[in-house]
Design a protein around this motif. Structure first.
Motif, mmCIF file in Angstrom:
data_model
loop_
_atom_site.group_PDB
_atom_site.id
_atom_site.type_symbol
_atom_site.label_atom_id
_atom_site.label_comp_id
_atom_site.label_asym_id
_atom_site.label_seq_id
_atom_site.Cartn_x
_atom_site.Cartn_y
_atom_site.Cartn_z
ATOM 1 N N LYS A 1 3.584 6.238 -6.586
ATOM 2 C CA LYS A 1 3.216 7.733 -7.591
ATOM 3 C C LYS A 1 3.510 8.433 -7.044
ATOM 4 O O LYS A 1 3.630 9.924 -8.123
ATOM 5 C CB LYS A 1 2.122 7.024 -7.225
ATOM 6 N N ALA A 2 3.774 9.512 -5.758
ATOM 7 C CA ALA A 2 3.852 10.535 -5.392
ATOM 8 C C ALA A 2 4.989 10.872 -6.117
ATOM 9 O O ALA A 2 5.415 12.014 -6.775
ATOM 10 C CB ALA A 2 4.283 10.743 -4.195
ATOM 11 N N THR B 1 -1.684 7.016 9.457
ATOM 12 C CA THR B 1 -3.238 6.832 7.844
ATOM 13 C C THR B 1 -1.588 6.747 6.709
ATOM 14 O O THR B 1 -0.258 7.356 7.090
ATOM 15 C CB THR B 1 -3.473 8.039 7.493
ATOM 16 N N PRO B 2 -1.838 5.768 6.169
ATOM 17 C CA PRO B 2 -0.825 5.271 4.702
ATOM 18 C C PRO B 2 -0.670 6.534 4.010
ATOM 19 O O PRO B 2 0.887 7.008 3.815
ATOM 20 C CB PRO B 2 -1.941 5.444 3.380
ATOM 21 N N GLN B 3 -2.150 8.013 3.896
ATOM 22 C CA GLN B 3 -0.715 9.448 3.076
ATOM 23 C C GLN B 3 0.001 10.030 4.356
ATOM 24 O O GLN B 3 1.666 10.496 4.411
ATOM 25 C CB GLN B 3 -1.808 10.497 3.286
ATOM 26 N N VAL B 4 0.256 10.237 5.441
ATOM 27 C CA VAL B 4 1.005 11.174 6.753
ATOM 28 C C VAL B 4 1.892 9.988 6.601
ATOM 29 O O VAL B 4 3.250 10.644 6.397
ATOM 30 C CB VAL B 4 0.027 10.431 8.105
ATOM 31 N N THR C 1 1.135 -1.646 -0.193
ATOM 32 C CA THR C 1 -0.102 0.310 0.037
ATOM 33 C C THR C 1 0.898 1.361 -0.193
ATOM 34 O O THR C 1 0.491 2.124 -0.750
ATOM 35 C CB THR C 1 -0.901 0.200 1.095
ATOM 36 N N ILE C 2 1.277 1.507 0.797
ATOM 37 C CA ILE C 2 2.817 2.453 0.997
ATOM 38 C C ILE C 2 3.697 2.701 0.086
ATOM 39 O O ILE C 2 3.990 3.658 -0.935
ATOM 40 C CB ILE C 2 3.477 1.955 2.285
ATOM 41 N N VAL D 1 3.449 8.258 4.069
ATOM 42 C CA VAL D 1 4.485 8.679 2.755
ATOM 43 C C VAL D 1 4.751 9.961 2.952
ATOM 44 O O VAL D 1 6.198 10.012 2.940
ATOM 45 C CB VAL D 1 3.110 8.656 1.197
ATOM 46 N N THR D 2 4.070 10.812 3.553
ATOM 47 C CA THR D 2 4.735 12.051 3.996
ATOM 48 C C THR D 2 5.335 12.306 4.449
ATOM 49 O O THR D 2 6.416 12.815 4.275
ATOM 50 C CB THR D 2 3.393 12.894 3.944
ATOM 51 N N MET E 1 1.688 3.910 -2.815
ATOM 52 C CA MET E 1 1.888 5.465 -3.090
ATOM 53 C C MET E 1 2.949 6.430 -3.052
ATOM 54 O O MET E 1 2.335 7.136 -3.517
ATOM 55 C CB MET E 1 0.431 6.182 -1.390
ATOM 56 N N LEU E 2 4.200 6.047 -2.811
ATOM 57 C CA LEU E 2 5.002 6.626 -2.518
ATOM 58 C C LEU E 2 5.529 6.584 -4.415
ATOM 59 O O LEU E 2 6.611 7.474 -3.746
ATOM 60 C CB LEU E 2 6.155 5.738 -1.249
#
Length: 188
Positions: free
Chosen positions: A33-34, A170-173, A26-27, A175-176, A30-31
């Motif tokens: 892609k970012a 959270t996954p977004q946090v 998952t991470i 990745v950030t 997302m990473l």
């Protein structure tokens, strides 16, 4: 954010590591892609025999793992030869396994390797909950009964410079937080 800034410093292989259920896929997706990079999932390199064992709750032996890790390493070698940074999701639980992955870098020296590791770290009870949920959904071949054997295998040597990230966020946090280290430091 994209890979242009990263590539101006040099190429990189970011390995998201941890036990099953820590969020590597998952991470990692997302990473990647970012950062506008390709994502490789080490699970895709497992032969069917390994997947069958794990689905039955049978831990892999080193004889099972080594050819798999060598295939993953060879994919990283190809990325490095083509000067393409990638994000890889791979358990890489022991130092000897991480050394195999680091050996993809033809210029590997401790401290200057383009293969960097990020540990997705969460308490066993959080991981167990995720694995139970995943098992009910039928989303992965690995049996949740293997968590204990993976936790037993996990070894972290502080001298390796592995970035530890709280995988309960959270996954977004998550990745950030990883992006802040990648783009805000001299990590690469």
């Amino acid at each position: 954010m994209d890979s242009e800034h990263l590539n101006s410093k040099g190429m990189a292989i970011i390995v998201l590591m941890g036990v099953c259920g820590s969020g590597k896929s998952t991470i990692g997706e997302m990473l990647a892609k970012a950062m506008n990079l390709n994502f490789l999932d080490a699970d895709d390199f497992h032969p069917n025999s390994n997947k069958e064992k794990m689905s039955k709750g049978i831990p892999l032996s080193n004889e099972d793992r080594l050819p798999w890790l060598e295939k993953v390493r060879d994919a990283l070698k190809e990325s490095i030869a083509c000067k393409k940074s990638v994000v890889l999701g791979c358990s890489a639980l022991q130092k000897q396994y991480r050394e195999i992955l680091r050996s993809a870098d033809p210029n590997y020296e401790i401290g200057s390797c383009v293969v960097k590791f990020v540990l997705l770290d969460a308490p066993p009870e959080v991981i167990a909950y995720r694995l139970e949920r995943r098992a009910k959904e039928g989303n992965h071949f690995m049996s949740s009964t293997l968590l204990e054997s993976q936790l037993d295998l996990l070894e972290i040597d502080d001298s390796e410079g592995i970035l530890k990230v709280d995988a309960t966020l959270t996954p977004q946090v998550i990745v950030t937080n990883i992006l802040k280290v990648v783009f805000g430091s001299l990590w690469f």
